[in-house]
Design a protein around this motif. Structure first.
Motif, short mmCIF file in Angstrom:
data_model
loop_
_atom_site.label_atom_id
_atom_site.label_comp_id
_atom_site.label_asym_id
_atom_site.label_seq_id
_atom_site.Cartn_x
_atom_site.Cartn_y
_atom_site.Cartn_z
N GLY A 173 -5.46 2.69 45.18
CA GLY A 173 -4.09 2.61 44.68
C GLY A 173 -3.94 1.81 43.41
O GLY A 173 -2.87 1.26 43.14
N CYS A 174 -5.01 1.77 42.58
CA CYS A 174 -5.00 0.94 41.38
C CYS A 174 -5.08 1.78 40.11
O CYS A 174 -5.85 2.74 40.04
N PRO A 175 -4.34 1.41 39.07
CA PRO A 175 -4.54 2.04 37.76
C PRO A 175 -5.98 1.83 37.31
O PRO A 175 -6.65 0.88 37.76
N TYR A 176 -6.43 2.68 36.38
CA TYR A 176 -7.84 2.67 35.99
C TYR A 176 -7.96 2.77 34.48
O TYR A 176 -7.25 3.54 33.83
N VAL A 177 -8.89 1.99 33.93
CA VAL A 177 -9.20 2.02 32.50
C VAL A 177 -10.70 2.23 32.35
O VAL A 177 -11.49 1.47 32.93
N SER A 189 -14.81 17.25 39.16
CA SER A 189 -14.46 17.16 40.57
C SER A 189 -13.39 16.11 40.85
O SER A 189 -12.85 16.04 41.96
N LEU A 190 -13.04 15.30 39.85
CA LEU A 190 -12.00 14.27 40.04
C LEU A 190 -10.67 14.67 39.42
O LEU A 190 -9.71 13.90 39.46
N ALA A 191 -10.61 15.86 38.83
CA ALA A 191 -9.39 16.28 38.14
C ALA A 191 -8.18 16.29 39.08
O ALA A 191 -7.10 15.79 38.74
N ASP A 192 -8.34 16.86 40.27
CA ASP A 192 -7.22 16.92 41.21
C ASP A 192 -6.80 15.53 41.66
O ASP A 192 -5.60 15.23 41.77
N LEU A 193 -7.78 14.67 41.91
CA LEU A 193 -7.47 13.31 42.34
C LEU A 193 -6.67 12.58 41.27
O LEU A 193 -5.67 11.91 41.57
N ALA A 194 -7.08 12.72 40.01
CA ALA A 194 -6.36 12.06 38.93
C ALA A 194 -4.94 12.58 38.82
O ALA A 194 -3.99 11.80 38.61
N THR A 195 -4.76 13.89 39.01
CA THR A 195 -3.44 14.50 38.87
C THR A 195 -2.50 14.10 39.98
O THR A 195 -1.30 13.87 39.76
N THR A 196 -3.03 14.00 41.20
CA THR A 196 -2.17 13.76 42.36
C THR A 196 -2.06 12.29 42.76
O THR A 196 -1.30 11.96 43.67
N SER A 197 -2.79 11.41 42.09
CA SER A 197 -2.82 10.01 42.51
C SER A 197 -1.50 9.29 42.28
O SER A 197 -1.20 8.30 42.96
N GLY A 198 -0.71 9.74 41.30
CA GLY A 198 0.53 9.04 40.97
C GLY A 198 0.29 7.73 40.25
O GLY A 198 1.19 6.88 40.19
N PRO A 200 -1.21 5.49 36.73
CA PRO A 200 -1.54 5.60 35.30
C PRO A 200 -3.01 5.30 35.07
O PRO A 200 -3.63 4.51 35.79
N TYR A 201 -3.59 5.94 34.06
CA TYR A 201 -4.98 5.66 33.71
C TYR A 201 -5.16 5.90 32.21
O TYR A 201 -4.36 6.58 31.56
N ALA A 202 -6.23 5.32 31.68
CA ALA A 202 -6.46 5.40 30.24
C ALA A 202 -7.95 5.32 29.93
O ALA A 202 -8.72 4.73 30.68
N GLY A 203 -8.34 5.88 28.84
CA GLY A 203 -9.71 5.84 28.36
C GLY A 203 -9.89 6.90 27.30
O GLY A 203 -8.93 7.58 26.94
N ARG A 204 -11.12 7.07 26.78
CA ARG A 204 -12.29 6.31 27.16
C ARG A 204 -13.02 5.79 25.93
O ARG A 204 -12.78 6.27 24.83
N ASP A 205 -13.88 4.82 26.11
CA ASP A 205 -14.73 4.20 25.10
C ASP A 205 -13.93 3.35 24.12
O ASP A 205 -13.37 3.85 23.15
N GLY A 206 -13.91 2.06 24.39
CA GLY A 206 -13.16 1.14 23.55
C GLY A 206 -13.56 1.20 22.08
O GLY A 206 -14.73 1.32 21.74
N LYS A 207 -12.56 1.13 21.22
CA LYS A 207 -12.75 1.24 19.77
C LYS A 207 -12.71 -0.17 19.19
O LYS A 207 -11.65 -0.74 18.97
#
Length: 372
Positions: A173-177, A189-198, A200-207
């Protein structure tokens, strides 16, 4: 989560993947130092005026834990960084209690050689570690940030480690970076999980360095109608990142983001490549050189060369703290899904983000307004 302001006494968790690495150690030590007023918040965009009143968690409200596969304690790791000039002399002792507290919250990562657990069992165990961290600390929320070493592109049917951690974050239940070029939530294989998790998430590769400069210079050439014929680069770096990027697969994953910035900004990828060389003697310091060949009026041929010398950990740590605070607040406000507004921080941002840094910054400031 409620969009109402959180209690001033609330605490928030930052769960770091690669929690005993240089970036994580610098972030934990830096958060403690800035929160206590020992050092100014140099490099932290969220501490500038446009973010005042955005409701971001304070630095003093953040507590740290994480996963790692190494066992060097954070206080000892901080001493090593201070000896190498990454952290100020005396800082590890000044924030020793905070480093020790974070180290007590670090759990074994994986999978390690010989680990017989299935992908789902690993995800469940990692998620349980994160939930336990939140529950025992009575935390108002937590964000998971991947700052582990770059992994090669996956070449088997099993999920790579970065994707196991990403799935665990959402299951907990945690946002992800994803601050690394590794696969993370980008695995099909994680596309559905990301869509349905409710979540926020962000990425990738810090600039943080070479690509940061490219995202400023490339739009300049385009806007001034100067034709870029070739753009080549070399990176010399040591430390754990240098060792990890000595693997051709990991280096390829890293370079993909660097090259995408140029292709997106210029409309096509110019001739030239980026080379990454591991130089262990450099430790946590990096030198990045770019050679840009371009045409001016009447075909006049010209050259621009840049040299960027810096400490990757000191460049990355304030961005990690920015992103943790922004994702925590976004979750609190009920924001879901990818956050292209955070493209300012990434080589390969989610969604339809402009490749130009100035435009990315304007969009980030707009996000700060939404979070108020």
């Amino acid at each position: 989560m409620s969009a109402e302001p959180t209690s001033p006494t609330a605490r928030f968790g930052v769960w770091l993947i690669g929690a005993r690495g240089s970036v994580a150690t610098t972030a934990v030590a830096g958060c403690a130092a800035v929160g206590a007023g020992l050092h100014p918040p140099t490099g932290m965009v969220t501490e500038t005026e446009p973010f005042a009143g955005a409701g971001l968690p304070t630095l003093s409200s953040l507590v740290f834990g994480g996963h790692d596969t190494v066992d060097c304690p954070l206080p000892k790791r901080a001493e090593h960084l201070a000896a190498g000039g990454v952290l100020p002399h005396g800082l590890p002792a000044a924030v020793g209690a905070e480093l020790a507290a974070a180290d007590r919250e670090i759990r074994p990562g994986g999978p390690q050689p010989g680990d017989s657990r299935s992908d789902d069992e690993l995800i469940a165990d990692f998620a349980a570690d994160i939930r336990d961290f939140v529950d025992r600390g009575g935390l108002a929320g937590a964000v998971v940030v991947n700052v582990a070493s770059t992994e090669p592109a996956p070449d088997s049917s099993r999920l790579p480690a970065s994707s196991l951690y990403a799935a665990a974050a959402l299951r907990a239940g945690c946002p992800y970076v994803n601050f690394t070029p590794s696969t993370g939530l980008h695995h099909p294989s994680l596309a559905d999980l990301a869509t349905t998790s409710g979540l926020p998430y962000a990425g990738r590769d810090g600039k943080t360095g070479q690509t940061l400069l490219r995202s400023v210079l490339a739009p300049m050439f385009l806007q001034r109608s100067l034709s870029v014929r070739a753009w080549s680069g070399t990176n010399l770096l040591g430390g754990g990142d240098g060792a990890a990027l000595a693997d051709p697969g990991a280096a390829a994953a890293k370079n993909a983001g660097k090259e995408r910035v140029l292709a997106d900004a210029l409309g096509a990828a110019p001739e030239g490549e980026v080379h990454i060389d591991d130089v262990p003697a450099l430790g946590d310091w990096k030198t990045a050189w770019d050679h840009i060949a371009f045409d001016g009026f009447l075909g006049s041929r010209m050259i621009l060369q840049t040299i960027w010398q810096g400490c990757d950990s000191a460049l990355a740590a304030p961005l990690v703290l920015d992103l943790a605070r922004l994702l925590l607040r976004a979750h609190e406000k009920g924001v879901e899904g990818p956050l292209p507004e955070l493209g300012f921080y990434f080589k390969d941002p989610d969604g339809d983000a402009s490749p130009a840094l100035a435009e990315q910054y304007a969009t980030l400031v707009g996000l700060a307004g939404r979070l108020r």
